[in-house]
Write a protein that holds these residues in place. Structure first.
Motif, short mmCIF file in Angstrom:
data_model
loop_
_atom_site.label_atom_id
_atom_site.label_comp_id
_atom_site.label_asym_id
_atom_site.label_seq_id
_atom_site.Cartn_x
_atom_site.Cartn_y
_atom_site.Cartn_z
N ARG A 361 0.82 -1.21 0.00
CA ARG A 361 0.00 0.00 0.00
C ARG A 361 0.85 1.26 0.00
NH1 ARG A 361 -4.61 -0.67 4.51
NH2 ARG A 361 -4.95 1.51 3.86
N GLU A 364 2.30 1.78 -3.51
CA GLU A 364 1.26 2.23 -4.44
C GLU A 364 0.97 3.72 -4.26
OE1 GLU A 364 -3.37 1.11 -5.71
OE2 GLU A 364 -2.47 0.27 -3.90
N ALA A 365 0.82 4.15 -3.00
CA ALA A 365 0.48 5.55 -2.73
C ALA A 365 1.63 6.48 -3.06
CB ALA A 365 0.07 5.71 -1.26
N ILE A 411 1.54 10.12 4.16
CA ILE A 411 1.24 8.85 3.52
C ILE A 411 1.77 7.69 4.36
CG2 ILE A 411 1.76 7.39 1.52
CD1 ILE A 411 1.79 9.96 -0.18
#
Length: 468
Positions: A361, A364-365, A411
């Motif tokens: 994750r 991806e971010a 993030i």
């Protein structure tokens, strides 16, 4: 402050009170070169009595104090602020092994002993002190305690907090608390030592400690392993735990970007496998019995993992020199990164089971926001601690990227929090995360921490600007 300088010189001696900029310079910058402070002076006391006298003199003058050990911290916790009001109190001269009690499996050491010195004292007594860090030749026990250092053997032996039985501490008013007890069982009230372990010198100055020792290791098996991915690494960890129990001492995950930096910047570094993987694991089994058959045990476990598709290839060390070479690939990652240039660094932990989710994750971010981001991920998979560092492939692009640190942290840290993790696993808060932690800690928890600080250090003179 002339009067204070005269008092400090009378306590530690003129030669041990540094006031000239050139002499003080090594004490005013952190290892990474990120924080640069100023100080009124650097005092180098030789024992606990002198530390206590220095503290009392600083309190009388209203001067802030910054305890400092080997100055290998990574969050600016031992660097004074830029106002130049503080006295840095270096513990380097408190470097004596006070006693070794082999029958009790304890050692009493002063805070300025390097970790390597304590390891050697334990070995000379036929014992093991298991804390193991890449900086062990320069980091000091006082700093290890003050940051609750982790390292590569937490999987089996625990953090520094779990290795300390007793402390001697100079309190912020100059009194000395003698809690140097080598007891495994002592249920006589609050466990006061735990207040000072991990407090980064904000509640007092650790001057000595009683530490746990363990049986010496007499056999090891070390391997560098290509894994199919983080999910496969977690599955391999579980299989090895089931097959090897507590003999599994270390289990380190290394991303290929981190591995390539070591090969690029560290002389003598050689890839142990021909495979071109994305993820690697460095693992070690150890036993107190000679000829324990660990290599055969490890080889069988890895063959079984290969048959399941978890492992692509593996190199098992056949000598101590080969094992040391494999460990050098892991231990030199931070140095290789320092040579490569600045990056946005994170020291995070999540439950081991959620590490693959975090890595997927987060990548991806971050890649959505910065398509050319370089992710240098490595760390102690066995206890859920990752060092997750970010930069651009070109050094010329890094300044503008580092200027976005707050956006990157949102993030990474928000994801860590969502997964039930911590934004500081083993490096502490220091100056780096003092403000950041307010986003993630419950207000009740912060109030309790502030109340403890006010109770022990009402004047706020002990390592101000750190943690709180």
């Amino acid at each position: 402050m002339r009067h204070l300088l005269d008092d400090l010189a009378a306590i530690v001696g003129r030669e041990q009170l540094l006031t000239v900029d050139e002499a003080m310079a090594p004490y005013l910058e952190d290892w990474r070169g990120r924080y640069h402070g100023r100080a009124l002076a650097v005092a180098r006391p030789r024992d606990t009595v002198e530390v206590a006298s220095v503290v009392r003199a600083c309190v009388a003058a209203g001067a802030p104090m910054v305890p400092q050990g080997g100055n290998t911290g990574l969050c600016g916790g031992a660097t004074p602020l830029a106002d130049g009001r503080a006295v840095v109190i270096s513990l380097t001269r408190l470097n004596r092994i006070r006693s070794v009690d082999a029958a009790n499996s304890t050692v009493c050491v002063e805070a300025g002993c390097t970790l390597a010195t304590v390891q050697a004292a334990a070995a000379a007594a036929g014992r093991l002190f298991p804390l193991a860090l890449a900086s062990e030749g320069t980091c000091q026990i006082g700093g290890n305690l003050s940051t609750n250092a982790g390292g590569v053997q937490v999987l089996r032996y625990g953090n520094t907090r779990e290795l300390a039985l007793g402390l001697e501490v100079v309190l912020p008013d100059g009194r000395v608390w003698d809690g140097l007890r080598g007891l495994r069982k002592d249920n006589t009230g609050y466990d006061l030592k735990q207040l000072f372990i991990g407090a980064e010198g904000t509640l007092g100055i650790v001057t000595a400690a009683v530490l746990k020792l363990f049986a010496s290791v007499r056999s090891r098996a070390t391997a560098w392993v290509e894994v199919a991915g983080p999910e496969a690494a977690v599955a391999l960890l579980e299989r090895l735990r089931a097959a090897c129990g507590d003999r599994l001492t270390a289990f380190e995950l290394v991303g290929d970007a981190a591995f390539r930096l070591v090969l690029k910047h560290i002389p003598g570094a050689v890839a142990p496998l021909r495979a071109q993987g994305r993820w690697w694991v460095l693992l070690e089994l150890s036993d107190t019995v000679e000829g324990a058959g660990l290599e055969a045990l490890l080889e069988a476990a890895l063959v079984a993992a290969m048959e399941l598709g978890l492992v692509g290839d593996a190199a098992i060390a056949r000598s101590g020199a080969q094992a040391a070479a494999l460990w050098a690939l892991r231990e030199n990652i931070s140095e290789a990164q320092k040579i490569e240039g600045v990056s946005i660094k994170h020291d995070i932990s999540v439950p081991v089971s959620r590490i693959p989710e975090f890595l997927a994750r987060a990548e991806e971010a971050l890649s959505a926001a910065w398509p050319d981001v370089r992710i240098v991920a490595f760390g102690h998979l066995g206890d859920g601690n990752l060092h997750y560092n970010l930069s651009k492939p070109s050094a010329t692009d890094n300044p503008s990227f580092v200027a976005r640190t707050a956006d990157v942290n949102r993030i990474v840290h928000d994801l860590v929090d969502a997964l039930g993790g911590s934004i500081s696993a083993e490096h502490g808060l220091g100056q780096l995360k003092r403000g950041e932690i307010l986003r993630y800690k419950d207000e009740v928890e912060m109030d309790l921490m502030r109340a403890i600080k006010r109770s022990l250090d009402p004047a706020g003179l002990m390592n101000p600007g750190k943690v709180l």
